[in-house]
Enzyme design. Structure first.
Site, PDB file in Angstrom:
ATOM      1  CG  ASP A 175      -1.677   1.313   1.332  1.00  0.00           C
ATOM      2  OD1 ASP A 175      -2.709   1.249   0.606  1.00  0.00           O
ATOM      3  OD2 ASP A 175      -1.617   1.980   2.176  1.00  0.00           O
ATOM      4  CD  GLU A 198      -1.919   2.679  -3.763  1.00  0.00           C
ATOM      5  OE1 GLU A 198      -2.945   3.597  -3.959  1.00  0.00           O
ATOM      6  OE2 GLU A 198      -1.297   2.876  -2.903  1.00  0.00           O
TER       7      GLU A 198
HETATM    8  C1  AAO Z   1      -8.826   8.815   5.983  1.00  0.00           C
HETATM    9  C2  AAO Z   1      -9.688  10.322   5.716  1.00  0.00           C
HETATM   10  C3  AAO Z   1      -8.720  11.304   5.525  1.00  0.00           C
HETATM   11  C4  AAO Z   1      -8.130  11.528   6.764  1.00  0.00           C
HETATM   12  C5  AAO Z   1      -7.205  10.064   6.950  1.00  0.00           C
HETATM   13  C6  AAO Z   1      -6.503  10.258   8.214  1.00  0.00           C
HETATM   14  O1  AAO Z   1     -10.511  10.114   4.635  1.00  0.00           O
HETATM   15  O2  AAO Z   1      -9.810  12.596   5.322  1.00  0.00           O
HETATM   16  O3  AAO Z   1      -7.147  12.674   6.755  1.00  0.00           O
HETATM   17  O4  AAO Z   1      -8.030   9.227   7.175  1.00  0.00           O
HETATM   18  O5  AAO Z   1      -7.242  10.498   9.348  1.00  0.00           O
HETATM   19  C7  AAO Z   1      -7.698   5.256   2.454  1.00  0.00           C
HETATM   20  C8  AAO Z   1      -8.665   6.445   1.910  1.00  0.00           C
HETATM   21  C9  AAO Z   1      -8.158   7.695   2.695  1.00  0.00           C
HETATM   22  C10 AAO Z   1      -8.303   7.455   4.190  1.00  0.00           C
HETATM   23  C11 AAO Z   1      -7.145   6.279   4.274  1.00  0.00           C
HETATM   24  C12 AAO Z   1      -6.725   6.332   5.807  1.00  0.00           C
HETATM   25  O6  AAO Z   1      -8.520   6.364   0.593  1.00  0.00           O
HETATM   26  O7  AAO Z   1      -9.462   8.554   2.225  1.00  0.00           O
HETATM   27  O8  AAO Z   1      -7.855   8.865   4.899  1.00  0.00           O
HETATM   28  O9  AAO Z   1      -7.256   5.212   3.775  1.00  0.00           O
HETATM   29  O10 AAO Z   1      -7.851   5.847   6.490  1.00  0.00           O
HETATM   30  C13 AAO Z   1      -3.128   8.638  -3.039  1.00  0.00           C
HETATM   31  C14 AAO Z   1      -1.697   7.850  -2.515  1.00  0.00           C
HETATM   32  C15 AAO Z   1      -2.420   6.382  -2.591  1.00  0.00           C
HETATM   33  C16 AAO Z   1      -3.667   5.988  -1.871  1.00  0.00           C
HETATM   34  C17 AAO Z   1      -4.686   7.028  -2.391  1.00  0.00           C
HETATM   35  C18 AAO Z   1      -5.992   7.050  -1.748  1.00  0.00           C
HETATM   36  O11 AAO Z   1      -0.877   7.811  -3.452  1.00  0.00           O
HETATM   37  O12 AAO Z   1      -1.244   5.343  -2.120  1.00  0.00           O
HETATM   38  O13 AAO Z   1      -4.267   8.513  -2.260  1.00  0.00           O
HETATM   39  N1  AAO Z   1      -4.013   4.636  -1.965  1.00  0.00           N
HETATM   40  C19 AAO Z   1      -3.945   3.979  -0.801  1.00  0.00           C
HETATM   41  C20 AAO Z   1      -4.959   2.913  -0.438  1.00  0.00           C
HETATM   42  C21 AAO Z   1      -6.121   3.654   0.050  1.00  0.00           C
HETATM   43  C22 AAO Z   1      -5.508   4.325   1.469  1.00  0.00           C
HETATM   44  C23 AAO Z   1      -4.228   4.663   1.559  1.00  0.00           C
HETATM   45  C24 AAO Z   1      -3.419   4.253   0.322  1.00  0.00           C
HETATM   46  C25 AAO Z   1      -3.611   4.911   2.772  1.00  0.00           C
HETATM   47  O14 AAO Z   1      -5.393   2.310  -1.563  1.00  0.00           O
HETATM   48  O15 AAO Z   1      -7.166   3.112   0.341  1.00  0.00           O
HETATM   49  O16 AAO Z   1      -6.506   5.340   1.911  1.00  0.00           O
HETATM   50  O17 AAO Z   1      -3.243   3.651   3.182  1.00  0.00           O
HETATM   51  C26 AAO Z   1      -2.963  12.056  -7.067  1.00  0.00           C
HETATM   52  C27 AAO Z   1      -1.974  11.068  -6.830  1.00  0.00           C
HETATM   53  C28 AAO Z   1      -2.043   9.955  -6.051  1.00  0.00           C
HETATM   54  C29 AAO Z   1      -3.167   9.920  -5.045  1.00  0.00           C
HETATM   55  C30 AAO Z   1      -4.363  10.743  -5.361  1.00  0.00           C
HETATM   56  C31 AAO Z   1      -5.214  11.001  -4.266  1.00  0.00           C
HETATM   57  O18 AAO Z   1      -3.787  11.392  -7.952  1.00  0.00           O
HETATM   58  O19 AAO Z   1      -1.042  11.042  -8.100  1.00  0.00           O
HETATM   59  O20 AAO Z   1      -0.818   9.244  -5.822  1.00  0.00           O
HETATM   60  O21 AAO Z   1      -3.294   8.791  -4.410  1.00  0.00           O
HETATM   61  O22 AAO Z   1      -4.034  12.232  -5.972  1.00  0.00           O
HETATM   62  O23 AAO Z   1      -4.740  11.716  -3.234  1.00  0.00           O
HETATM   63  C32 AAO Z   1      -6.029  12.939 -11.326  1.00  0.00           C
HETATM   64  C33 AAO Z   1      -4.306  12.752 -11.584  1.00  0.00           C
HETATM   65  C34 AAO Z   1      -3.923  11.805 -10.610  1.00  0.00           C
HETATM   66  C35 AAO Z   1      -4.349  12.113  -9.043  1.00  0.00           C
HETATM   67  C36 AAO Z   1      -5.713  12.363  -9.017  1.00  0.00           C
HETATM   68  C37 AAO Z   1      -6.271  12.752  -7.684  1.00  0.00           C
HETATM   69  O24 AAO Z   1      -6.582  11.730 -11.848  1.00  0.00           O
HETATM   70  O25 AAO Z   1      -4.017  12.300 -12.709  1.00  0.00           O
HETATM   71  O26 AAO Z   1      -2.651  11.451 -10.402  1.00  0.00           O
HETATM   72  O27 AAO Z   1      -6.237  13.343  -9.962  1.00  0.00           O
HETATM   73  O28 AAO Z   1      -5.866  13.998  -7.547  1.00  0.00           O
END
Ligand code: AAO
Length: 508
Positions: free
Chosen positions: A209, A245
Site C-alpha cells: 500500500d 501501489e
Molecule cells: C482517511 C480520511 C482522511 C483523513 C485520514 C487520516 O479519508 O480525510 O485525513 O483518514 O485520518 C484510504 C482512504 C483515505 C483514508 C485512508 C486512511 O482512501 O481517504 O484517509 O485510507 O484511513 C493517494 C496515494 C495512494 C492512496 C490514495 C487513496 O498515492 O497510495 O491516495 N491509496 C492507498 C489505498 C487507500 C488508502 C491509502 C493508500 C492510505 O489504496 O485505500 O487510503 O493507506 C493523485 C496522486 C495519487 C494520490 C491521489 C489521491 O492522483 O497521483 O498518488 O493517491 O492524488 O490523493 C488525477 C491525477 C492523479 C491524481 C488524481 C487525484 O486523476 O491524474 O494523479 O487526479 O488528484
C-alpha cells in the site's frame, strides 16, 4: 551445470514478479473487506474449482476504530499494531484461511500497510480492533512498539501538498497519516517481522500500500529481509510476489519505473484508459485497442498488475477519475473485464465488491466511506443464493458468469500470442490467442454480422459469455468454426452482453 545456472538465473530474475500461482492459474481476485472464514469457504467451494489463482485480502493487521463516520472501510488503512486482528477475523481464522486456500491451490496476497500508522488526529486510547493502546499525539504505538523516533516528522511533519516534489510525497504525511521512517533499520525490521510472520503462515505475496510514498531503496531494504515462501506449499527458494501501489498517470515527479527493481507495479493508466474507450469518451474507439499495452504508454507487461477498478477508484478515492468502470455500470464493466482477461498484457486482478447506498452531491458520492455490509459494525457473512450469486449486499463480480468464464478463458489461452486482430474502424473488434481462444466485441450502436478468422480448429464452440458448456451441451450461443478457421458472428447492439468468447475447452 550450465542448465542449472540458467534455471537459477531465471528463478532469480523472476522471483518477486512471479505471482506464485499454481500452474495454469492466471488471475487473482480482490475479496475486499471479506471475513477470513468466508474466504476460506470461497477458496474451497468456488475459486479453486473455477481456476482462480489467488485472493488479495484486506489488511489483516490491527487498525484504528473510527466512529465518525461509523466504521468506514478506510479505517483499515490506519494501522495500530501488527497483531492479526481486524473485522475480517482473528489470527486463528487467518491461519485457517491461508491453510485451506493453499491446500486447494489458491494463494493469499496480503495488503501490507507499512508506509504509515494511523492519522495524526487519531487521538489516544484503545479505539482499535484488538483494543491495543496507542497515542497518535506523541506517536506512541507500544504494541509494535514504535515511538516518536520512528516517524518522519524530523524531515517533514506536514501534509503532502505538491506531487511534483518527490521528497514531499515520500517524507510528508499522506492524508495526515503518521509517516514511518523506513530509512531506520529498526522500522524496517519491525515491518519485515510482520511480513515474515505472514510468509511463515503461508501467504504468497503482498500488495504494498502507498508504495509511491516510500523510497524505492527503503522498500528494497525491507524486501531483502523477507523469508522465502513456506515450503509446505511452495518450492524451495520461492520469493514472495510483490506488487506495489504506485499511481503514475504521468505528469508527476514519481515514475512507476523507479519501483521495477522491487517487483511489479499497479498500472493505473489501464483502467482509466479502458474505461474511456468503452464509454467512448474523448473520441476513443475500441479499434484503437489494436496496440493495447505498452503501445499505450503502459509499463512493460511483466512489470504490470492490472485491473479495471480497485477499492479506491470504484468510489472516487485515489486516481483514475470518472471514466473508471465498476459493477454499477454492469454492461460496460463486463466488456471491460472481458477484454482485460482475454488480452495478454499484465497480471490481472478482478475486483469483488459490496453494494453501498451511493449519494451524489455535486458529482461526489458523500457516502464513499461506507464500510462492508454489517450489523452494528460486525461484518456480515457472504451468503450464497440458490442461483450462485451472493447475498447480504456482497456483489461478487467474480461469480458473474461472464467474468468467471473469462478467468477460465485466460487460463486456457495462457502463453498464446495475441493474434487475428480485426476491427471495423469503430467499436467492433475481435482478436484471438493463438489457436486456443477467440473473442468478438460489438460496442457500436449497430449490429455486427461478419465472418472472421478465429485461428481455432474446426468444430462447434460454446460462447462462454451468453452461456456455459454443461454436460457437452451449450446453454448459450453456439459458434461454428469451419475447416479454414473462419466463423460467422452476429452480435446485436442491444444484446444483454454484446460480446462472444470461445476457447479450446468450450468446444462441444
Ligand atoms: C482517511 C480520511 C482522511 C483523513 C485520514 C487520516 O479519508 O480525510 O485525513 O483518514 O485520518 C484510504 C482512504 C483515505 C483514508 C485512508 C486512511 O482512501 O481517504 O484517509 O485510507 O484511513 C493517494 C496515494 C495512494 C492512496 C490514495 C487513496 O498515492 O497510495 O491516495 N491509496 C492507498 C489505498 C487507500 C488508502 C491509502 C493508500 C492510505 O489504496 O485505500 O487510503 O493507506 C493523485 C496522486 C495519487 C494520490 C491521489 C489521491 O492522483 O497521483 O498518488 O493517491 O492524488 O490523493 C488525477 C491525477 C492523479 C491524481 C488524481 C487525484 O486523476 O491524474 O494523479 O487526479 O488528484
Amino acid at each position: 551445470m550450465k542448465f542449472f545456472l540458467l534455471l537459477s538465473l531465471i528463478g532469480f530474475c523472476w522471483a518477486q514478479y512471479d505471482p506464485q500461482t499454481q500452474y495454469g492459474r492466471t488471475a487473482i481476485v480482490h475479496l475486499f473487506e471479506w471475513r477470513w472464514v468466508d474466504i476460506a469457504k470461497e477458496c474451497e467451494r468456488y475459486l479453486a474449482p473455477k481456476g482462480f489463482g489467488g485472493v488479495q485480502v484486506s489488511p489483516p493487521n490491527e487498525n484504528i476504530v473510527v466512529y465518525n463516520p461509523s466504521r468506514p472501510w478506510w479505517e483499515r488503512y490506519q494501522p495500530i499494531s501488527y497483531k492479526i486482528c481486524t473485522r475480517s477475523g482473528n489470527e486463528d481464522e487467518f491461519r485457517d484461511m491461508v491453510t485451506r486456500c493453499n491446500n486447494v491451490g489458491v494463494r493469499i496476497y496480503v495488503d501490507a500497510v507499512i508506509n504509515h500508522m494511523c492519522g495524526a488526529g487519531g487521538g489516544a486510547g484503545t479505539s482499535s480492533t484488538c483494543g491495543s493502546y496507542y497515542n497518535a499525539n506523541n506517536r506512541d504505538f507500544p504494541s509494535v512498539p514504535y515511538s516518536g523516533w520512528d516517524f518522519n516528522d524530523g524531515k517533514c511533519n506536514g501534509e503532502i501538498s505538491n506531487y511534483n516534489d518527490a521528497n514531499q510525497v515520500r517524507n510528508c504525511r499522506l492524508s495526515g497519516l503518521l509517516d514511518l521512517a523506513l530509512e531506520k533499520d529498526y522500522v524496517r525490521s519491525k515491518v519485515a517481522e510482520y511480513m515474515n510472520r505472514l510468509i511463515d503462515i503461508g501467504v504468497a505475496g503482498f500488495r504494498l500500500d502507498a508504495a509511491k510514498h516510500m523510497w524505492p531503496g527503503d522498500i528494497k531494504a525491507v524486501l531483502d529481509k523477507l523469508h522465502n515462501l513456506n515450503t509446505k506449499w511452495f518450492s524451495q527458494g520461492s520469493r514472495p510476489f510483490i506488487f506495489q501501489e504506485v499511481i503514475d498517470l504521468g505528469g508527476e515527479a514519481i515514475k512507476s519505473s523507479e519501483y521495477f527493481g522491487n517487483g511489479r507495479v499497479t498500472e493505473f493508466k489501464y483502467g482509466a484508459k479502458l474505461g474511456t474507450v468503452i464509454r467512448k469518451w474523448n473520441g476513443e474507439k475500441m479499434a484503437y485497442l489494436k496496440n493495447w499495452g505498452e503501445g499505450w504508454g503502459f509499463v512493460p507487461s511483466d512489470r504490470a498488475l492490472v485491473f479495471v477498478d480497485n477499492h479506491d477508484n470504484q468510489r472516487g478515492h485515489g486516481a483514475g477519475g470518472a471514466s473508471i468502470l465498476t459493477f454499477w455500470d454492469a454492461r460496460m464493466y463486463k466488456m471491460a473485464v472481458g477484454f482485460m482477461l482475454a488480452h495478454p498484457y499484465g497480471f490481472t486482478r478482478v475486483m469483488s465488491s459490496y453494494r453501498w447506498a451511493r449519494n451524489f452531491q455535486n458529482g461526489k458520492d458523500v457516502n464513499d466511506w461506507i464500510g462492508p455490509p454489517n450489523n452494528n459494525g460486525v461484518t456480515k457473512e457472504v451468503t450464497i443464493n440458490p442461483d450462485t450469486t451472493c447475498g447480504n449486499d456482497w456483489v461478487c463480480e467474480h461469480r458473474w458468469r461472464q467474468i468467471r468464464n473469462m478467468v477460465a478463458f485466460r487460463n486456457v489461452v495462457s502463453g498464446q500470442p495475441f493474434s487475428n486482430w480485426w476491427d471495423n474502424g469503430s467499436n467492433q473488434v475481435a482478436f484471438g490467442r493463438g489457436n486456443r481462444g477467440f473473442i468478438v466485441f460489438n460496442n457500436d450502436d449497430w449490429s455486427l454480422s461478419t465472418t472472421l478468422q478465429t485461428g481455432l480448429p474446426a468444430g462447434t464452440y460454446c460462447d462462454v459469455i451468453s452461456g456455459d458448456k454443461v454436460d457437452g451441451n451449450c446453454t448459450g450461443i453456439k459458434v461454428n468454426v469451419g475447416n479454414d478457421g473462419n466463423a460467422h458472428f452476429s452480435i446485436s447492439n442491444s444484446a444483454e452482453d454484446p460480446f462472444i468468447a470461445i476457447h479450446a475447452e468450450s468446444k462441444l
